[in-house]
Design an enzyme around this catalytic site. Structure first.
Site, PDB file in Angstrom:
ATOM      1  N   SER A 154       0.860  -1.269   0.094  1.00 30.34           N
ATOM      2  CA  SER A 154       0.017   0.095   0.221  1.00 30.34           C
ATOM      3  C   SER A 154       1.053   1.086  -0.053  1.00 30.34           C
ATOM      4  O   SER A 154       1.952   1.156   0.308  1.00 30.34           O
ATOM      5  CB  SER A 154      -0.742  -0.138   1.475  1.00 30.34           C
ATOM      6  OG  SER A 154      -1.815   1.105   0.948  1.00 30.34           O
ATOM      7  N   TYR A 160      -2.978  -1.815  10.467  1.00 32.87           N
ATOM      8  CA  TYR A 160      -2.307  -1.697   9.178  1.00 32.87           C
ATOM      9  C   TYR A 160      -1.162  -1.050   8.664  1.00 32.87           C
ATOM     10  O   TYR A 160      -0.177  -2.175   7.425  1.00 32.87           O
ATOM     11  CB  TYR A 160      -3.712  -0.983   8.011  1.00 32.87           C
ATOM     12  CG  TYR A 160      -4.110  -1.271   6.691  1.00 32.87           C
ATOM     13  CD1 TYR A 160      -4.712  -1.815   6.765  1.00 32.87           C
ATOM     14  CD2 TYR A 160      -2.980   0.053   6.357  1.00 32.87           C
ATOM     15  CE1 TYR A 160      -4.431  -2.034   5.350  1.00 32.87           C
ATOM     16  CE2 TYR A 160      -3.411  -0.278   4.346  1.00 32.87           C
ATOM     17  CZ  TYR A 160      -3.816  -1.586   4.187  1.00 32.87           C
ATOM     18  OH  TYR A 160      -3.748  -1.525   2.254  1.00 32.87           O
TER      19      TYR A 160
END
Length: 264
Positions: A161, A175
């Site tokens: 990401s 995350y």
């Protein structure tokens, strides 16, 4: 149980109906039932000999397999929970038995939670996110590395990401930790397995219009989603990596929408 469907042989056709390059061996896309993984699986069908899509939801996997067949590819659907270490090993062994060693592994399984901040999160949420995003990747890599080593050829793409490339506070601690760690994981593979012909890519997309957006505390509007990358954009980028000669290692790649809201 693997469900094996598609055309005979190992030749794929491009959008003009002409024969395209073929990647020897199987491509295994974990998280291939939806979102980024689905886009990657469909894109890889143009050059991979056989694409196996895995994830927890069988109906979504079947849909991806059908989409691959529609573009002339060969596909199998294999249900899998990346949180179950024994299931990951068994899945890899079945793939190897039916299709030979996995040449390309794309780990695209990922999750997040709405309550992701220190003020409202819980340790069990943190553990769940890390287990799916990071530990599941470790399980998958361990399962395919022996075959890649013996064939002296293998590509591992870890779908991370923007938050794994630079700090993104709204992503939350779990995350951020899991996706940042994928970069270190990719580098350990490149450092330790390069002489075995194995290479890894830390793949860092910015905002992509997928269902994970709905886990945000404040999900983006339709207008905001229309400005994001889509799964096909990411799929084509991963296919480009997979189509590079074995002598080339794409260590890390970052791709974002032009209207990147991370700069806002």
């Amino acid at each position: 149980m693997i469900r094996d469907e598609g055309r005979d042989g190992a030749v794929a056709l491009d959008e003009k109906g002409e024969v395209s390059a073929v990647t020897t061996g199987a491509a295994w896309v974990i998280g291939g039932g939806s979102g980024i993984g689905r886009g990657v699986a469909i894109a890889l069908a143009a050059s991979a000999e056989h694409v196996i899509v895995s994830g927890r939801r069988e109906s979504e996997l079947a849909s991806t397999a059908r989409a691959i067949r529609e573009v002339g590819g060969r596909a199998s659907a294999l249900a899998l929970d990346v949180g179950d270490a024994d299931m990951v090993v068994a899945a890899a062994q079945e793939i190897i038995r039916r299709h030979g060693a996995v040449r390309t592994l794309v780990y695209s399984a990922g999750t997040n939670v709405p309550n992701r901040f220190w003020s409202n999160g819980a340790p069990e949420d943190y553990e769940r996110v890390l287990d799916v995003n990071l530990t599941g990747a470790v399980r998958a890599v361990h399962a395919v590395l022996p075959g890649m080593r013996s064939g002296r050829d293998g590509l591992i793409v870890l779908v991370s990401s923007w938050a794994g490339w630079t700090f993104a506070p709204t992503a939350g601690a779990a995350y951020l930790t899991s996706k940042t760690a994928l970069g270190a994981l990719a580098e350990t593979i490149n450092a330790e397995e390069r002489l075995n012909g194995v290479r890894a890519t830390h793949f860092c997309p910015g905002e992509v219009e997928t269902e994970i957006l709905d886990t945000r505390p404040n999900p983006p509007s339709r207008a905001e989603r229309d400005l994001m990358l889509n799964a096909d954009d990411v799929g084509e980028a991963v296919r480009w990596i997979a189509d590079q000669p074995a002598r080339i290692c794409v260590n890390e790649i970052v791709i974002t929408p032009t209207a990147n809201t991370s700069y806002a």
